[in-house]
Write a protein that holds these residues in place. Structure first.
Motif, PDB file in Angstrom:
ATOM      1  N   TRP A  16      -2.421  -4.415  10.278  1.00  0.00           N
ATOM      2  CA  TRP A  16      -2.687  -5.619   9.450  1.00  0.00           C
ATOM      3  C   TRP A  16      -3.465  -5.167   8.211  1.00  0.00           C
ATOM      4  CZ3 TRP A  16      -7.747  -5.896   8.193  1.00  0.00           C
ATOM      5  CH2 TRP A  16      -8.357  -5.331   8.817  1.00  0.00           C
ATOM      6  N   ARG A  20      -1.806  -5.456   3.799  1.00  0.00           N
ATOM      7  CA  ARG A  20      -2.565  -6.026   2.761  1.00  0.00           C
ATOM      8  C   ARG A  20      -3.162  -4.939   1.578  1.00  0.00           C
ATOM      9  NH1 ARG A  20      -4.961 -11.132   4.207  1.00  0.00           N
ATOM     10  NH2 ARG A  20      -6.653 -10.575   2.852  1.00  0.00           N
ATOM     11  N   ARG A 328      -8.865 -10.378  10.155  1.00  0.00           N
ATOM     12  CA  ARG A 328      -8.215 -10.765  11.408  1.00  0.00           C
ATOM     13  C   ARG A 328      -8.172 -12.281  11.598  1.00  0.00           C
ATOM     14  NH1 ARG A 328     -10.821  -6.202  13.972  1.00  0.00           N
ATOM     15  NH2 ARG A 328      -9.410  -4.406  14.117  1.00  0.00           N
ATOM     16  N   ARG A 329      -9.411 -12.984  11.164  1.00  0.00           N
ATOM     17  CA  ARG A 329      -9.437 -14.179  11.293  1.00  0.00           C
ATOM     18  C   ARG A 329      -8.908 -14.955  10.118  1.00  0.00           C
ATOM     19  NH1 ARG A 329     -14.914 -15.856  14.898  1.00  0.00           N
ATOM     20  NH2 ARG A 329     -14.853 -13.802  16.269  1.00  0.00           N
ATOM     21  N   ASN A 330      -8.136 -14.447   9.464  1.00  0.00           N
ATOM     22  CA  ASN A 330      -7.715 -15.099   8.064  1.00  0.00           C
ATOM     23  C   ASN A 330      -8.306 -15.545   7.077  1.00  0.00           C
ATOM     24  OD1 ASN A 330      -4.918 -14.601   9.070  1.00  0.00           O
ATOM     25  ND2 ASN A 330      -5.188 -16.283  10.599  1.00  0.00           N
ATOM     26  N   TRP A 331      -9.489 -14.922   7.074  1.00  0.00           N
ATOM     27  CA  TRP A 331     -10.351 -15.128   5.886  1.00  0.00           C
ATOM     28  C   TRP A 331      -9.578 -14.492   4.581  1.00  0.00           C
ATOM     29  CZ3 TRP A 331     -16.174 -15.817   5.360  1.00  0.00           C
ATOM     30  CH2 TRP A 331     -16.569 -16.266   6.572  1.00  0.00           C
ATOM     31  N   THR A 332      -9.650 -15.395   3.613  1.00  0.00           N
ATOM     32  CA  THR A 332      -9.058 -15.040   2.454  1.00  0.00           C
ATOM     33  C   THR A 332      -9.828 -13.731   1.755  1.00  0.00           C
ATOM     34  OG1 THR A 332     -10.063 -16.471   0.862  1.00  0.00           O
ATOM     35  CG2 THR A 332      -8.171 -17.402   1.892  1.00  0.00           C
TER      36      THR A 332
END
Length: 408
Positions: A16, A20, A328-332
């Motif tokens: 992941w 990014r 992992r928790r999709n914080w930007t």
């Protein structure tokens, strides 16, 4: 200088993150948090930094040393200048000067690692130089000894936040143990002198820290302060109902005032037990973001000031794993940048801006009869006040004498 992006990738290497990598520039921000290493230096070495065992490159038995700071990509710290409440009405001012001194000496002894700074711009400068921006937070309002002059002096020596109380009331503010029922409310939040302390902190450019205070003190400060405030090391009460944590109605005021809650890692404040996990710390960050907004979230740490820490966050080297969990928790990327540094830098900058607009210092001292301690002199207080106090003490003594001679 550290190459944060590549070192982070080499350290974690999850799929992941590789996907990014082009957005990974958020790693070039300096984290800022509450750290009690100076307290450990006092307890272990009586602040003798030249003791071979106190060498911060090889120091053992603490959550913090220079290799751990490097491994955790830590670019900034608010070092806590702290003394317990038993110094109140005794040698509090002497001892806090010594703790501030040891922070300055850390910067002098390890100039390749630490850069002592006093401005928000200094944090960025330190990171550009590949150093740990080192700032001073004074933990406990009892350490100013109810003196606006001491408050100003500590500011001139580098204090950039003041925690209004520790685990005791001051003569002008109530602490969190009032809410627990272990202490009596004395000021019902902030006294009139306490409100003057807040005004002077705004004028100087000292951040108001509401960790350790009662809920009434929180409300008073959030309503009175002309600048955003911080909770330097507190977590979310809704997830762990410990009175040191911040309830949701206060989080809503944090949102309205553009203030900041920096999450504490102490297991008792995370899970309300001695056992906690990194994931549960992330839950607190999620909750504060949900209630107060993404700009209200920071990292408080409290390393070297607590005993039990969550699994996965055992020392300052573990910060990257918490950031990985947020991703992992999709914080930007913007939200992560905020947690790492931008939210604190925003608050610090706004506090500095308010300071520039306030010129007249607070001068009215606390009334002498609101101070405790038998060793105080009365210089500066009016003769009438001194005479009144002396007559009051004389009457009490006479009454005690009469009772001893003629018991009821």
């Amino acid at each position: 200088n550290w190459d944060w992006r590549w070192e982070w990738t080499m350290r974690t290497k999850p799929d992941w993150f590789r996907s990014r990598q082009a957005q990974a520039d958020f790693l070039t921000l300096p984290p800022s948090r509450h750290n009690d290493l100076p307290w450990q230096l006092l307890k272990l070495f009586n602040n003798r930094l030249n003791d071979s065992k106190a060498n911060l490159n090889t120091l053992t038995g603490t959550h913090t040393n220079i290799p751990k700071l490097r491994a955790g990509f830590v670019g900034g710290q608010f070092w806590s200048a702290y003394l317990p409440c038993d110094t109140q009405n005794k040698d509090a001012v002497k001892r806090i000067l010594e703790q501030m001194d040891v922070i300055h000496r850390m910067c002098q002894l390890y100039p390749e690692t630490f850069l002592c700074v006093t401005k928000s711009s200094g944090i960025k400068q330190a990171f550009q130089e590949g150093k740990v921006a080192s700032l001073i937070g004074v933990e406990g309002g009892h350490l100013i000894d109810s003196s606006l002059g001491v408050l100003r002096t500590l500011y001139h020596l580098g204090m950039r936040y003041l925690t209004l109380t520790h685990n005791c009331n001051t003569p002008w503010s109530d602490n969190w143990l009032v809410d627990k029922g272990d202490d009596e409310a004395e000021s019902q939040g902030l006294s009139e002198f306490g409100k003057r302390v807040l005004k002077e902190m705004n004028r100087l450019g000292v951040m108001i820290d509401l960790s350790h205070v009662s809920v009434d003190t929180m409300r008073d400060a959030l309503q009175l302060s002309k600048a955003p405030v911080i909770f330097s090391h507190s977590s979310a009460y809704s997830l762990c109902p410990h009175r040191r944590n911040v309830p949701d109605d206060i989080l809503e005021l944090v949102n309205k005032t553009r203030s900041l809650v920096m999450v504490n890692f102490y297991s008792m404040f995370v899970s309300c037990s001695k056992d906690a996990t990194l994931s549960q710390v992330a839950d607190h960050l999620d909750h504060i973001k949900k209630v107060a907004g993404a700009e209200a979230v920071g990292l408080g740490g409290d390393y070297d000031g607590v005993t039990e820490l969550p699994k996965g966050l055992e020392d300052v080297s573990k910060y990257p794993d918490l950031i990985a969990e947020l991703l992992r928790r999709n914080w930007t990327d913007t939200e992560v940048r905020g947690v790492l540094a931008n939210n604190l830098l925003r608050v610090f900058s706004e506090v500095e801006q308010v300071s520039n607009n306030m010129q007249v210092p607070e001068e009215e001292p606390i009334p002498l009869d609101e101070l405790d301690g038998s060793c105080r002199t009365h210089y500066g207080y009016s003769q009438a006040s001194s005479l009144h106090l002396q007559m009051g003490a004389l009457l009490v003594s006479l009454a005690s004498l009469l009772l001893s001679l003629h018991p009821l």
